[in-house]
Design a protein around this motif. Structure first.
Motif: not given
Length: 89
Positions: A10, A14, A65
């Motif tokens: 994750q 980003y 996000k």
């Protein structure tokens, strides 16, 4: 282990998203410069506008996000604290 790999995935998604945002702005700009040099002003402006809007769109998506990621981390930390206080370790 899986949870740590998922968090890393994750976080990297980003970080790379910011690079994609930069790429979506720079690549059409180079094409636009070439179009301006050839005298195609309309197409050059189209590429500049396209690059700008794609870059902003990508940046906003990545920020959302990242925000969800941090909210999830806070919620998990609070849940972990409740579990520790309840003595279910």
């Amino acid at each position: 282990m899986f949870f740590k790999l998922k968090r890393l995935q994750q976080r990297l998604s980003y970080y790379f998203g910011y690079m994609w945002s930069f790429f979506f702005y720079i690549a059409p700009s180079f094409i636009a410069v070439d179009m301006f040099n050839q005298g195609e002003v309309k197409f050059g402006l189209v590429f500049v506008c396209f690059g700008f809007f794609m870059s902003v769109l990508c940046f906003m998506t990545i920020r959302e996000k990242q925000k969800r990621y941090h909210e999830t981390q806070v919620a998990l930390a609070e849940l972990d604290e409740k579990i520790r206080k309840a003595g279910y370790e």
